[in-house]
Every structure is written in structure tokens, then in C-alpha cells.
Scaffold this active site. Structure first.
Site, mmCIF file in Angstrom:
data_model
loop_
_atom_site.group_PDB
_atom_site.id
_atom_site.type_symbol
_atom_site.label_atom_id
_atom_site.label_comp_id
_atom_site.label_asym_id
_atom_site.label_seq_id
_atom_site.Cartn_x
_atom_site.Cartn_y
_atom_site.Cartn_z
ATOM 1 N N LYS A 151 0.850 -1.198 -0.129
ATOM 2 C CA LYS A 151 0.196 0.020 -0.090
ATOM 3 C C LYS A 151 0.866 1.269 -0.038
ATOM 4 C CE LYS A 151 -2.100 -1.308 3.712
ATOM 5 N NZ LYS A 151 -2.135 -2.876 4.068
ATOM 6 N N PHE A 194 12.232 -6.118 4.241
ATOM 7 C CA PHE A 194 13.044 -6.737 4.925
ATOM 8 C C PHE A 194 12.136 -7.743 5.817
ATOM 9 C CE2 PHE A 194 14.073 -6.720 9.521
ATOM 10 C CZ PHE A 194 14.983 -7.861 9.559
ATOM 11 N N PHE A 254 -3.289 -0.593 14.864
ATOM 12 C CA PHE A 254 -3.016 -1.030 13.573
ATOM 13 C C PHE A 254 -2.587 -2.716 13.522
ATOM 14 C CE2 PHE A 254 -0.233 -2.371 10.116
ATOM 15 C CZ PHE A 254 -0.873 -1.713 8.971
ATOM 16 N N ASP A 312 -4.548 -5.986 11.898
ATOM 17 C CA ASP A 312 -3.863 -7.182 11.323
ATOM 18 C C ASP A 312 -4.279 -8.354 11.905
ATOM 19 O OD1 ASP A 312 -1.325 -7.724 9.446
ATOM 20 O OD2 ASP A 312 -1.081 -8.913 11.164
ATOM 21 N N ASP A 313 -4.345 -8.676 13.215
ATOM 22 C CA ASP A 313 -4.427 -9.856 13.706
ATOM 23 C C ASP A 313 -6.040 -10.062 13.427
ATOM 24 O OD1 ASP A 313 -1.965 -9.657 14.894
ATOM 25 O OD2 ASP A 313 -2.852 -9.480 17.054
ATOM 26 N N ARG A 357 1.938 -13.457 -0.270
ATOM 27 C CA ARG A 357 2.106 -12.100 0.351
ATOM 28 C C ARG A 357 1.780 -11.196 -0.934
ATOM 29 N NH1 ARG A 357 2.551 -9.486 4.863
ATOM 30 N NH2 ARG A 357 3.489 -11.169 5.811
ATOM 31 N N ASP A 382 7.198 -12.445 19.763
ATOM 32 C CA ASP A 382 5.985 -12.970 19.131
ATOM 33 C C ASP A 382 6.704 -14.451 18.921
ATOM 34 O OD1 ASP A 382 5.213 -13.873 16.194
ATOM 35 O OD2 ASP A 382 4.273 -12.158 16.040
ATOM 36 N N ASP A 435 9.915 -12.357 7.772
ATOM 37 C CA ASP A 435 8.563 -12.856 8.842
ATOM 38 C C ASP A 435 7.960 -13.837 7.887
ATOM 39 O OD1 ASP A 435 6.253 -12.301 10.885
ATOM 40 O OD2 ASP A 435 5.419 -12.011 8.848
ATOM 41 N N LYS A 478 6.959 -5.214 17.509
ATOM 42 C CA LYS A 478 7.252 -5.547 16.250
ATOM 43 C C LYS A 478 6.699 -4.793 15.045
ATOM 44 C CE LYS A 478 3.106 -8.587 15.473
ATOM 45 N NZ LYS A 478 2.839 -10.034 15.029
ATOM 46 N N ASP A 484 7.064 -17.437 9.783
ATOM 47 C CA ASP A 484 5.760 -17.730 9.948
ATOM 48 C C ASP A 484 5.132 -18.831 8.876
ATOM 49 O OD1 ASP A 484 5.398 -15.803 12.144
ATOM 50 O OD2 ASP A 484 4.356 -14.371 10.960
HETATM 51 C C1 GPP Z 1 3.751 -8.009 11.583
HETATM 52 O O1 GPP Z 1 3.599 -9.517 12.118
HETATM 53 C C2 GPP Z 1 5.141 -7.740 12.175
HETATM 54 C C3 GPP Z 1 6.178 -7.899 11.348
HETATM 55 C C4 GPP Z 1 6.048 -8.402 9.578
HETATM 56 C C5 GPP Z 1 7.720 -7.464 11.725
HETATM 57 C C6 GPP Z 1 8.361 -8.529 11.397
HETATM 58 C C7 GPP Z 1 9.855 -8.083 12.436
HETATM 59 C C8 GPP Z 1 11.154 -8.484 11.635
HETATM 60 C C9 GPP Z 1 12.168 -8.363 12.626
HETATM 61 C C10 GPP Z 1 11.131 -9.754 10.788
HETATM 62 P P1 GPP Z 1 2.857 -10.345 11.396
HETATM 63 O O2 GPP Z 1 3.381 -11.745 11.200
HETATM 64 O O3 GPP Z 1 1.326 -10.457 11.954
HETATM 65 O O4 GPP Z 1 2.711 -9.831 9.963
HETATM 66 P P2 GPP Z 1 1.821 -10.389 8.573
HETATM 67 O O5 GPP Z 1 0.419 -10.745 9.245
HETATM 68 O O6 GPP Z 1 1.806 -9.349 7.598
HETATM 69 O O7 GPP Z 1 2.368 -11.760 8.350
HETATM 70 MG MG MG Z 2 -0.529 -10.986 10.972
HETATM 71 MG MG MG Z 3 4.984 -12.737 12.216
HETATM 72 MG MG MG Z 4 3.521 -13.043 9.429
#
Ligand code: GPP
Ligand code: MG
Ligand code: MG
Ligand code: MG
Length: 355
Positions: A49, A89, A236, A240-241, A103, A165, A94, A191, A98
Site C-alpha cells: 500500500k 526486509f 493497526f 492485522d490480527d 504475500r 512474538d 517474517d 514488532k 511464519d
Molecule cells: C507483523 O507481524 C510484524 C512484522 C512483519 C515485523 C517482523 C519483524 C522482523 C524483525 C522480521 P505479522 O506476522 O502479523 O505480519 P503478517 O500478518 O503481515 O504476516
Molecule cells: Mg499478521
Molecule cells: Mg509474524
Molecule cells: Mg507473519
């Protein structure tokens, strides 16, 4: 014709990307490596975005009360793209951590068969580009040290948040009693909030000449910015969660993995606080599980406890609370001082977002 905001910001990307690739070429590094870096930059920096990057420009214009000159725009755009590089990055690494598949509606970089774990080094190269760009574009500026110290401070915080996390989402021992909204708050603030919200505004503040230790001012502007932007970033990441659970791939460009990854997300913490003993037992037995039907059973409990209503309440409260925090800043301020509008604009950009 005047380029639109986003197009203008995007048009500043190509020269920055070329300059990074040329840095490799100038050292006579092999052509295939230089091409690899270009592909890494093209695939991972573009496609989002761009809110974080463009916020540097928006905030700088609000703080100065006028449009930026071409020279000022060039500098603000470098800072904006540095944040987008940091975001790239974060996302590349991530997604490995994860174990995500999609993406920005395309396969995660590390999922490409020719990339795989080279993605770890590619993520490092996205992050290293930041100090290189700052040194190159701000070497004659007294603000270089300050810009570097903001980015170092914010990256360390982001790494620390990511650590909390990851170790809270252990894959071998699933124990929901380790979760709490207090722990969740630490995770999301560290994070996400520092790099996504504080960094763009702090960089714009420094760029427009706001200093922290002006003896003539009663308020410490960076402290005030932090006190608003951290709760904003927390809001925010709660969104996202929520979207990880409720959003579709068309809406959010990714497929949620928080339930199967045993993440300490806002959704599970809220469901735990509302669940009756039977619902709690279902969560205990299925959260973080990878077998067929387990994610679905968790989602069903989320629905039964009324998580959608709870989320709507959370959004309304967050909006009111943050609006109250913004009002700490005087309604009328002089050029060179913090302005409410910087934060109001940011809040409006994210309130009730669906993507
Ligand atoms: C969001 O977490 C946070 C980040 C992308 C920061 C990561 C930090 C690092 C040092 C690598 P998330 O896992 O919930 O994001 P998403 O839902 O976009 O995968
Ligand atoms: Mg997330
Ligand atoms: Mg994550
Ligand atoms: Mg993630």
C-alpha cells in the site's frame, strides 16, 4: 500534468533501485548476482500500500504547511523508500518464520523454487540498503547521525518484538495460559508500532527541522509523537490480527496463519477472555494444531463468543482514545511545531480498514 501522490512517490523508486544495483556493479560483482539483487528489490519492495513510505512526505508537508520543493521531495522520498525497504526486509523474513504462502497476492519470495533459504540473505540486503542510502543522500547533512540513530533504535525494537512474538508461539508446547493481552501488547508495540508509525513521522519531523531539545518549548515533540503513534500502531496490529482471521486473500493479499502458527494474537486472547469452560477446552485442544478441521473448530469458537462485536467495540474505543491523545497538541501551532493534522491523517488512513 501533475503526477498523483502515489505515482510521484513510485517514480522516485526506480532511480533508488538502480543506484543500489549500480553499487554492486561498480564493484565488478558477477552479473547474475547484480540481476538477483534487482529481482529481489522489484519483487519485494513494490506491491504494497506504500502507506508507511508516503507518510514521510505527507507528514513533512503538513509540518511545513506547504508543498515540498523538488529538492525537499527527493530527500523525503529517499526516507520514505528506506522505510519501505525496512518493511520489505520484515515481510521477507517474517514469511519464512511464519511459514506463509502468499504475500501481496503473489507467492512469498522464499516459496519461489530458485530462492528458498537464500531469502534470508536477500532480507539482509534489503535492510543493509537503508544505511547505504542514508549515507549517500545525507552525507553533507547534520541530520545524518540523527536519521541513523532513529533507524537503529527502531530496528532493534522491531527485532525484539519479533522475538517475543516467535517464542510465545512455540510449536512444540501449546499452552494457552502463556498468552495474555499484556504480553500481546508488548509484541505488537515492539514488532509493528515503532517502525510502521513512529519512524515515518520521526523522520519527517527531523527532515523539517524539529529538534527534541528546544529549550523554548514546553513539550518534547518526539515524546509527544511517540505517545500517540505507539497506541496508533497497536491499533493497526490488532486490525492485522483481526484480518488474519476475518479477511479474505482478495482483501488482504495473504492467507492468515495465526491460528495454525499458535500466535498470541488479539483474537485468541479476546476469545480466551470470553470463552466458557467447554469453549476453552476446544481452544486448548485445537489452537496451534495442524490437523484437518482444527483451525475451523477454533474459528467456530471465535464466532460463538461474539468476537466480531468485540472487535467493533475495540475499534470504536481505539478511535476515541487516540483522538483524545491527539488533543494534547494545541489546536493552533506555529510552523516548525508539531501539528494535530499529522496524527489525524494517519488515524483516518487506518480507521476501519479492510485491507
Ligand atoms: C507483523 O507481524 C510484524 C512484522 C512483519 C515485523 C517482523 C519483524 C522482523 C524483525 C522480521 P505479522 O506476522 O502479523 O505480519 P503478517 O500478518 O503481515 O504476516
Ligand atoms: Mg499478521
Ligand atoms: Mg509474524
Ligand atoms: Mg507473519
Amino acid at each position: 500534468m501533475l503526477l498523483k501522490r502515489r505515482d510521484r512517490f513510485l517514480s522516485a523508486w526506480e532511480p533508488i533501485r538502480d543506484e543500489l544495483v549500480q553499487h554492486m556493479e561498480q564493484q565488478q560483482l558477477p552479473k547474475d548476482a547484480c540481476n538477483w539483487y534487482r529481482n529481489n528489490l522489484d519483487y519485494n519492495v513494490i506491491g504494497g500500500k506504500l502507506n508507511r513510505g508516503m507518510s514521510v512526505i505527507d507528514s513533512a508537508e503538513i509540518l511545513l504547511g506547504r508543498s515540498l520543493t523538488n529538492a525537499e521531495y527527493g530527500k523525503a522520498a529517499v526516507l520514505g523508500w528506506c522505510i519501505e525497504l525496512f518493511q520489505a526486509f520484515c515481510l521477507v523474513s517474517d514469511d519464512v518464520m511464519d511459514k506463509c504462502h502468499v504475500r501481496r497476492t503473489q507467492p512469498c519470495w522464499y516459496r519461489l523454487p530458485h530462492v528458498r533459504l537464500i531469502a534470508v540473505n536477500d532480507a539482509c540486503m534489503l535492510r543493509s540498503a537503508i544505511s547505504h542510502l542514508l549515507k549517500k543522500h545525507f552525507r553533507r547533512d547534520t541530520m545524518l547521525m540523527c536519521l541513523n540513530s532513529f533507524t537503529t533504535y527502531v530496528s532493534f525494537n522491531t527485532d525484539m518484538g519479533q522475538l517475543v512474538d516467535l517464542i510465545t508461539a512455540s510449536e512444540d508446547t501449546i499452552n494457552l495460559s502463556k498468552f495474555s493481552l499484556e504480553r500481546h501488547r508488548k509484541i505488537v508495540v515492539y514488532k509493528t508500532a515503532y517502525y510502521s508509525f513512529y519512524l515515518p513521522v520521526a523522520l519527517a519531523m527531523r527532515l523539517t527541522g524539529i529538534l527534541d531539545s528546544d529549550p523554548g518549548t514546553a513539550i518534547r515533540p518526539y515524546q509527544v509523537a511517540l505517545s500517540i503513534l505507539i497506541p496508533l500502531g497497536e491499533y493497526f496490529q490488532v486490525q492485522d490480527d483481526w484480518l488474519d482471521y476475518a479477511g479474505t486473500v482478495e482483501e488482504i493479499g495473504k492467507v492468515g496463519t495465526d491460528i495454525i502458527d499458535n500466535k498470541c494474537s488479539w483474537c485468541v486472547n479476546t476469545a480466551l477472555s470470553l470463552a466458557n469452560p467447554e469453549q476453552r477446552a476446544i481452544l486448548d485442544a485445537n489452537y496451534g494444531g495442524k490437523r484437518r478441521g482444527q483451525e475451523w473448530r477454533v474459528k467456530k469458537v471465535f464466532e460463538e463468543v461474539g468476537i466480531a462485536e468485540e472487535y467493533a467495540k475495540y475499534e470504536d474505543n481505539a478511535f476515541r482514545r487516540i483522538t483524545g491523545l491527539i488533543e494534547i497538541i494545541p489546536e493552533v501551532t506555529k510552523v516548525g511545531e508539531l501539528k494535530r493534522e499529522v496524527f489525524v491523517t494517519f488515524l483516518q488512513k487506518i480507521h476501519k480498514r479492510l485491507m
